[in-house]
Enzyme design. Sequence first.
Site, mmCIF file in Angstrom:
data_model
loop_
_atom_site.group_PDB
_atom_site.id
_atom_site.type_symbol
_atom_site.label_atom_id
_atom_site.label_comp_id
_atom_site.label_asym_id
_atom_site.label_seq_id
_atom_site.Cartn_x
_atom_site.Cartn_y
_atom_site.Cartn_z
ATOM 1 N N CYS A 20 0.867 -1.173 0.000
ATOM 2 C CA CYS A 20 0.000 0.000 0.000
ATOM 3 C C CYS A 20 0.903 1.222 0.000
ATOM 4 O O CYS A 20 2.085 1.125 0.309
ATOM 5 C CB CYS A 20 -0.863 0.020 1.248
ATOM 6 S SG CYS A 20 -1.864 -1.462 1.428
ATOM 7 N N ARG A 66 1.842 1.193 -5.855
ATOM 8 C CA ARG A 66 1.955 0.269 -4.730
ATOM 9 C C ARG A 66 0.619 -0.421 -4.420
ATOM 10 O O ARG A 66 0.558 -1.339 -3.589
ATOM 11 C CB ARG A 66 2.416 1.016 -3.484
ATOM 12 C CG ARG A 66 3.752 1.694 -3.651
ATOM 13 C CD ARG A 66 4.156 2.380 -2.377
ATOM 14 N NE ARG A 66 4.318 1.435 -1.300
ATOM 15 C CZ ARG A 66 5.400 0.715 -1.092
ATOM 16 N NH1 ARG A 66 6.420 0.836 -1.886
ATOM 17 N NH2 ARG A 66 5.476 -0.137 -0.093
ATOM 18 N N TRP A 83 -3.746 -1.855 -1.436
ATOM 19 C CA TRP A 83 -3.777 -3.149 -2.132
ATOM 20 C C TRP A 83 -4.268 -4.131 -1.085
ATOM 21 O O TRP A 83 -3.562 -4.414 -0.117
ATOM 22 C CB TRP A 83 -2.385 -3.513 -2.626
ATOM 23 C CG TRP A 83 -2.339 -4.751 -3.452
ATOM 24 C CD1 TRP A 83 -2.579 -4.855 -4.788
ATOM 25 C CD2 TRP A 83 -1.994 -6.071 -3.013
ATOM 26 N NE1 TRP A 83 -2.418 -6.156 -5.193
ATOM 27 C CE2 TRP A 83 -2.067 -6.927 -4.123
ATOM 28 C CE3 TRP A 83 -1.654 -6.612 -1.783
ATOM 29 C CZ2 TRP A 83 -1.799 -8.292 -4.046
ATOM 30 C CZ3 TRP A 83 -1.394 -7.977 -1.698
ATOM 31 C CH2 TRP A 83 -1.468 -8.785 -2.829
ATOM 32 N N ASN A 112 0.418 -0.197 5.990
ATOM 33 C CA ASN A 112 0.884 -1.025 4.866
ATOM 34 C C ASN A 112 1.489 -2.268 5.492
ATOM 35 O O ASN A 112 2.425 -2.156 6.276
ATOM 36 C CB ASN A 112 1.930 -0.231 4.066
ATOM 37 C CG ASN A 112 2.665 -1.067 3.050
ATOM 38 O OD1 ASN A 112 2.129 -2.055 2.555
ATOM 39 N ND2 ASN A 112 3.886 -0.677 2.734
ATOM 40 N N GLY A 113 0.953 -3.444 5.159
ATOM 41 C CA GLY A 113 1.512 -4.671 5.727
ATOM 42 C C GLY A 113 0.407 -5.586 6.239
ATOM 43 O O GLY A 113 -0.763 -5.410 5.882
ATOM 44 N N GLU A 152 9.555 -14.508 -19.640
ATOM 45 C CA GLU A 152 9.315 -13.093 -19.350
ATOM 46 C C GLU A 152 8.285 -12.501 -20.331
ATOM 47 O O GLU A 152 7.402 -11.738 -19.927
ATOM 48 C CB GLU A 152 10.649 -12.322 -19.394
ATOM 49 C CG GLU A 152 10.567 -10.833 -19.252
ATOM 50 C CD GLU A 152 9.965 -10.337 -17.932
ATOM 51 O OE1 GLU A 152 9.718 -11.162 -17.033
ATOM 52 O OE2 GLU A 152 9.705 -9.136 -17.840
ATOM 53 N N LYS A 154 4.752 -10.858 -19.192
ATOM 54 C CA LYS A 154 4.369 -9.489 -19.554
ATOM 55 C C LYS A 154 2.963 -9.483 -20.160
ATOM 56 O O LYS A 154 2.147 -8.637 -19.838
ATOM 57 C CB LYS A 154 5.346 -8.873 -20.573
ATOM 58 C CG LYS A 154 6.672 -8.396 -20.095
ATOM 59 C CD LYS A 154 6.662 -7.169 -19.226
ATOM 60 C CE LYS A 154 6.442 -7.512 -17.786
ATOM 61 N NZ LYS A 154 7.578 -7.918 -17.009
ATOM 62 N N GLU A 185 0.188 -10.317 -17.435
ATOM 63 C CA GLU A 185 -0.112 -9.375 -16.359
ATOM 64 C C GLU A 185 -0.776 -8.094 -16.831
ATOM 65 O O GLU A 185 -1.520 -7.487 -16.064
ATOM 66 C CB GLU A 185 1.116 -9.093 -15.491
ATOM 67 C CG GLU A 185 2.250 -8.384 -16.150
ATOM 68 C CD GLU A 185 3.426 -8.166 -15.181
ATOM 69 O OE1 GLU A 185 3.246 -8.163 -13.962
ATOM 70 O OE2 GLU A 185 4.547 -7.988 -15.689
ATOM 71 N N HIS A 238 6.834 -32.199 -25.809
ATOM 72 C CA HIS A 238 6.506 -33.030 -24.648
ATOM 73 C C HIS A 238 5.173 -32.636 -24.018
ATOM 74 O O HIS A 238 4.911 -32.974 -22.871
ATOM 75 C CB HIS A 238 7.628 -32.950 -23.609
ATOM 76 C CG HIS A 238 8.933 -33.460 -24.121
ATOM 77 N ND1 HIS A 238 9.181 -34.798 -24.319
ATOM 78 C CD2 HIS A 238 10.045 -32.798 -24.532
ATOM 79 C CE1 HIS A 238 10.398 -34.946 -24.811
ATOM 80 N NE2 HIS A 238 10.947 -33.750 -24.956
ATOM 81 N N LYS A 287 3.095 -2.903 -7.532
ATOM 82 C CA LYS A 287 4.485 -2.835 -7.962
ATOM 83 C C LYS A 287 5.422 -3.512 -6.972
ATOM 84 O O LYS A 287 6.382 -4.160 -7.338
ATOM 85 C CB LYS A 287 4.863 -1.368 -8.127
ATOM 86 C CG LYS A 287 6.269 -1.137 -8.642
ATOM 87 C CD LYS A 287 6.354 -1.480 -10.097
ATOM 88 C CE LYS A 287 7.742 -1.364 -10.658
ATOM 89 N NZ LYS A 287 7.894 -2.192 -11.861
#
Length: 615
Positions: free
Chosen positions: A2, A27, A75, A101-102, A488, A492, A495, A511, A610
């Site tokens: 947050c 955040r 968040w 935050n946490g 990667e 990208k 997300e 396979h 982030k």
Amino acid sequence: MCGIVGYIGPREAYPIIIEGLKRLEYRGYDSAGIALFDGSELKVCKTKGKVVDLEAKLYKEISSNGSIGIGHTRWATHGVPNDVNSHPHYSNSGNLVIIHNGIIENYDALRKELIKRGYVFKSDTDTEVLVNLIEEVKKQEDVKLGKAVQIALNQVVGAYAIAVFDKTQPNEIVIARLGSPLAIGVGKDEFFIASDASPFLEYTKNAIYLEDEEMAIIRLNKDIKIRKIKDDSLVDPYVQALKMNLDQIEKGGFEHFMLKEIYEQPRAITDTYRGRLNREEAIIKMSSVEDNMKKFLAADRIIIVACGTSWHAGLVAEYIFEDLARIPVEVEYASEFRYRNPIITEKDVVIAISQSGETADTLAAIKLAKSKGAFVFGVCNVVGSSIARETHAGAYTHAGPEIGVASTKAFTTQITVLSLIALRLARAKGTISSSDFRQHLLEFEMIPKKVEKALEADEHIKKIANIYKDVHNFLYLGRGYNFPVALEGALKLKEISYIHAEGYPAAEMKHGPIALIDENMPIVVIATKKGHYEKVVSNIQEIKSRKGKIIGIVTEGDVDVRALADHVIEVPETLEFLSPLLTTIPLQLLSYHIAVLLGKNVDQPRNLAKSVTVE
Ligand code: M6R
């Protein structure tokens, strides 16, 4: 996860806090809120949604202003994102407000205890428990806010960065941190509080970063008092002069931060090797590596710990270290590593990679490795971050602030730092000849120009994005150094566009994933000239015969893949170990354009943040 902002001083707090929250939205951005004290009344306004929604609501609800305030962008961890669960949270008396935050892990037990004492809870959050615990301590112990915060935090298990305001002591804000970052901007007769320095950069460049287990009482027109939460000892504030400037955290004419950051890569890579790579003298000089050379050279192996995109950079580094420096490397998800009783010895070197330097899992993995006696080296972007401070030594990536939630320039600059370290160790170990070393440095210096060249394909990539934007699945294939790039590329796309995508080593396709291929499946194949080119061309043949749509990432002038693929995107030729720095670029642009064409919020994709400071 947050964002926290606060202000105490002679100015109006509201614009400082609102603008600060906008900068911290990376955040978390599922709800936002603010508390303002105008000298007599404490007003709280909060809402589900983004800071702009808060602004609209504030306009209707709060007319008076004030010069003390705290704000939060969330968040969600405990409790769905809605108005009630948004911060700030009041204590039952209405005197105290808190932003947090946490995660308070023992919140349930504390909540039950407080309910027994008559407390009533409106939200589902752990934060509301904490503010009422502080209130209860204040009442029971008959102490001031600072002391009550300290006593309460000693009963708490978990992680936090908090700011608390008490309208019965309206000249101060109390803040504290454990596991989540918190900075204090020190101005003339004013103080700013924030999760990172960006909200106060235009007001002051002087900052104090609170350490874990520290709290600060910030009083109007007075000095800051910093104390250790556990033993109450006083800490001398260390005021740092920040070098960052405001331009670095603004969009600079680009539509999105992500696009700006993609385009910044030539500069970011240059900044990362500048002063470290000296081609004329044929040396790589990184003081943190030189100072710890014995440890690196004596290492039985290197263990890399990281999450997400940083983990992908770690995978690229595995190829580079093993290939150039002949040191065995293991790459671990930090979140798995910390919980599986790993075998770590004093002869291990652990490299922790993190853009934010705040990722909780990576931080915990570092602490575990340190407790087992390993030497831990950090590769971080954010200067002064928790990981940068927790590691024994480290090297910054110098990418500049990365605001877009989807990591781009952090990835390429992490690879840059790790390649420099690998080359330096290779030279020290004698696993690379001096002529190869010189040639590698020469090529390294050409990378920024080659990234610029790769960026020229932007319009072409946009057209390809338009063709495939409506599909539901994508496959990404690569081999060797470019297998992590395939992972990667898939991350990208997932997300920011919410299209399902998977990355595979090209040869693994047969396979299992080959069963997915039909005429509706686009497959991005990294098929640059160096690195198993013929084998990858065979894989492309296999896709072609199953009617899959092929988007080839190829070396300039390629003929073979062009003859088979539906589309090709060219990147300049380079040495194999440097190729991820180029092949990544079109994949970043492809996901960016698809997401934009789909109307997605590219910089703030749903459910993400982030910096992931919770487990
Ligand atoms: O700040 P870190 O590098 O430690 O963050 C790790 C991941 O959370 C991060 O890379 C995440 O996967 C990004 N959203 C990827 O774009």
